[in-house]
Design a protein around this motif. Structure first.
Motif: not given
Length: 352
Positions: A197-204
């Motif tokens: 999911x390019x650009x839609x997955x993040x790391x918190x």
């Protein structure tokens, strides 16, 4: 969920994530339908999602020794920014206000209403404590006591009272390595989720009150992996005061001194990094934390950044002198002053 029937001793101000895993996550995720001869279990996320696969929009890095209250408040705070949770316009940096909201029914409703209004209410989040099958990993045993931190007892004791946890007797076979192990592939999982999911997955990164997240080797490895993979990162902290109190500690983060619950985890990550490459890894890590586009770019300004830069440059200079004193050669084009200039440019930008 957590409540009088499952974890009656839960206290948001003293219960750690480790407490919640031992006293709530493991009991709630144990199979009760007879599908396993001795019970067994699943990840709690699988129980909640009725075994349906759900693709997360975010992976959370956190510590088990931190308060569960902090972890939940940190995750909610990030998504209160809505669709911009991992974008340049994300504004929430501290989760203190969300902590207070979580202490009352009215505050919890306020969080629900805001998440629904900004379209984030149904976002799935990957948290290891909930998304890994603890019955296939750690439920029947505890971590190894750290001789340097004897108060930890390998996660065997409840934080507030010192009461010993009971090991789970579900009887499910444990998998500590190999292709079926769920505990040693977080870095690979991050890469795959980001590709899907390019650009839609993040790391918190949810920083606990004692900033121990920067002293755990898996947490450091995850921060480094998302940096290398260019996964959008987001960090939230308890307060500005907490950051100020731990700023010097952040400039001294050393992967070789980080801790792990079991020795094999430490060895696994250090072998991936290369033990002779630890100093280079630390320099890259400092850039990820303090660089122009680093995790703390929105937190550190002006004179505070100058003080950080001075400490980092002195550390780099000391390292170079030690290496050259042992007969090492200076890499072509690499000098501590050159490395430090990356931070100096940041100061120039801050001072306008």
């Amino acid at each position: 969920g957590i409540g009088p029937k499952v974890m009656p001793c839960f206290d948001p101000k003293t219960s750690t994530t480790n407490d919640v895993v031992r006293l709530a996550v493991i009991p709630l995720s144990r199979n009760r339908d007879g599908s396993e001869p001795l019970g067994g279990g699943r990840a709690l996320a699988s129980v909640w999602n009725k075994d349906q696969a759900v693709r997360p929009t975010c992976m959370v890095t956190h510590t088990w020794s931190g308060l569960f209250w902090h972890l939940v408040a940190g995750v909610f705070s990030i998504f209160l920014d809505g669709p911009h949770a991992f974008g340049a316009s994300a504004s929430t940096r501290f989760y203190g206000q969300t902590m207070e909201w979580l202490l009352s029914a009215e505050g919890c409703q306020k969080i629900r209403d805001r998440l629904r209004a900004n379209g984030s209410f149904m976002n799935a989040v990957w948290i290891c404590a909930l998304s890994v099958n603890q019955h296939q990993s750690i439920c029947g045993a505890f971590g190894e006591p750290d001789p340097m931190h004897p108060e930890d007892f390998g996660g065997r004791l409840r934080a507030a009272t010192g009461e010993a946890f009971h090991a789970c007797n579900c009887g499910m076979g444990k998998v500590s390595d190999g292709p079926l192990c769920e505990m040693d592939k977080f870095d690979s999982m991050m890469v795959e989720l980001a590709k899907g999911q390019p650009g839609k997955f993040g790391h918190a990164i949810v920083v606990d009150g004692s900033f121990q997240v920067f002293g755990r080797i898996w947490c450091i490895a995850e921060i480094a992996q998302s940096g290398v993979s260019e996964i959008p990162q987001r960090i939230v902290m308890p307060s500005q005061h907490a950051l100020d109190a731990h700023m010097e500690m952040l400039t001294k983060v050393d992967v070789a001194r980080c801790r792990a619950s079991v020795a094999r985890d430490y060895d696994l990550i250090m072998d991936k990094i290369g033990r002779d490459n630890a100093e280079a890894f630390n320099r890259k890590l400092q850039r990820l934390i303090f660089g122009l586009d680093g995790l703390l770019k929105a937190f550190v300004h002006g004179q505070q950044r100058v003080a950080v830069i001075v400490r980092l440059l002195r550390a780099a200079q000391r390292h170079e002198k030690r290496r050259l004193g042992r007969g090492g050669e200076r890499p072509a084009g690499m000098h501590w002053r050159h490395w430090g200039s990356l931070f100096v440019r940041g100061v120039a930008l801050d001072f306008g």
